[in-house]
Design an enzyme around this catalytic site. Sequence first.
Site, mmCIF file in Angstrom:
data_model
loop_
_atom_site.group_PDB
_atom_site.id
_atom_site.type_symbol
_atom_site.label_atom_id
_atom_site.label_comp_id
_atom_site.label_asym_id
_atom_site.label_seq_id
_atom_site.Cartn_x
_atom_site.Cartn_y
_atom_site.Cartn_z
ATOM 1 C CE LYS A 84 -3.702 2.083 2.291
ATOM 2 N NZ LYS A 84 -4.692 2.072 3.885
ATOM 3 C CB SER A 136 -8.426 3.727 2.901
ATOM 4 O OG SER A 136 -7.401 2.869 3.974
ATOM 5 C CB SER A 195 -8.393 0.990 5.791
ATOM 6 O OG SER A 195 -9.330 2.056 5.584
#
Length: 498
Positions: free
Chosen positions: A79, A154, A178
Amino acid sequence: MSELHLLSTQQLITGLQDKKFSSLELTEHYIKRIDALDSKINSFITHTSETARAQAQAADEMRAQGDKRPLLGVPMAHKDIFCTQGVLTTCGSKMLHNFISPYDATIVTNIDKAGMISLGKLNMDEFAMGSDNESSHYGAVHNPWNLAHVPGGSSGGSAAAVAAGFVPVATGSDTGGSIRQPASFCGLTGIKPTYGRVSRFGMIAYASSLDQAGSMGRSAMDCAYLLQPMIGHDTRDATSIKHDMPNYVQDLNEAAASAGDKPFAGLRIGVAKEYFSKGLDAEVEQAARAALKKYEELGATIVEVTITDPEITLATYYMLAPAEASSNLSRFDGVRFGYRCENPTDLLDLYTRSRSEGFGPEVQRRILTGTYALSAGYFDAYYTKAQKVRRLIVKDFEDAFANCDVIASPTAPTAAYKLGEDLDSATLYLGDVYTIGVNLAGLPALSQPVGLTSNGLPIGLQLIGQYWQESKLLSTAHLFQQHTDHHLQHSTIAKETV
Ligand code: GLN
């Protein structure tokens, strides 16, 4: 070879060990898929294909010389919230559009040391604020099961990349859901460990008392493989905690080896009516209840527990998370790094315009709410009060765990919604209703796939564990996956060969 991306991490490891394919061949396979198909998904912000090839070649040589690290030569991606030395690190924001990190996050170093190959940096909601990946400065991400839908957020890029078969596993971060919610929307397993289990050093901070990194993959076993090198005490993160060092893969294998036809005999699964509240989609509820029934058939006992009213939890989270964010994000001022406005007239103009132009609307909204909650006149009414409620939420979980071993709930009230629906913030925040309590309490939790909606979108079941019990959580999902095949379903994009 055309289906290498459908193999589990365990199968990849065995294939590399048995010389069925090399790490370079595997890496090329994934790069080819990303190059051919990511234009439909937009899961990567930065590709590191060249360094990946070099790393893969080196991994093959090390393996030939007897290097036995299990993850040696297995691809993954990060990420874009994790700092990567010499590689663009944007956190999904224009604010960091030019930020080449001078250092690696601890988890990046650790995963590197395990011998894994990073294929790049994955798309995400700006500064991890969001649940649909639509707030990214680098564009929305499409759900590989249905391109018209969001992947969740997210960690939407992480979830989409794994579900599309671009990487077998990916890192994510979870402040209020997330990892779990995008895992649920993309048909994956994803785990947020106990707060303090994984170092936050080099993970760009959103709400420091809630942020925790974790792993995402198709199965609980895949998650176990990636989580292993991530955990451990780190002196560079004051909130990292010294604790026992479990071996997750071994724990899961042992649990499976000793399981009879009632693998969950003795396991008490807590179910709270607060987690099956209004707003829960009927198909999601049905799939979650069917999964619980399966657990019962396999020996588990369902017990009723009570947890804090999720609406109270939601209000507490959306007070504390923005408050911490407003403080953490004050470092982005256009002075030392990141975005700086053109031709500032003076220092105040430099700050004001760099921040108004560099941050997107959702981030600005949170900074404003957070600053308001922390301001002198309102601090006690909002921030202090929310901290007190947070303590009560922890207490409610403690009481619930007096009667059960894990707590189960739907991960999110709905399956993935359509891209561009332009939901207002309040509706979006409601989507976090089942996941945020876990972060406020610092507990570990995972999401695992338990079925599809009538239009083919994945549904996730959340399992919440007691502190430090990631092994228990992962094996509760792993044994379920030994008896079911939800985690073996592939998205439309994963089924495409290139
Ligand atoms: N959707 C939640 C938020 O926007 C959670 C995000 C996260 O876990 N990073 O705050």
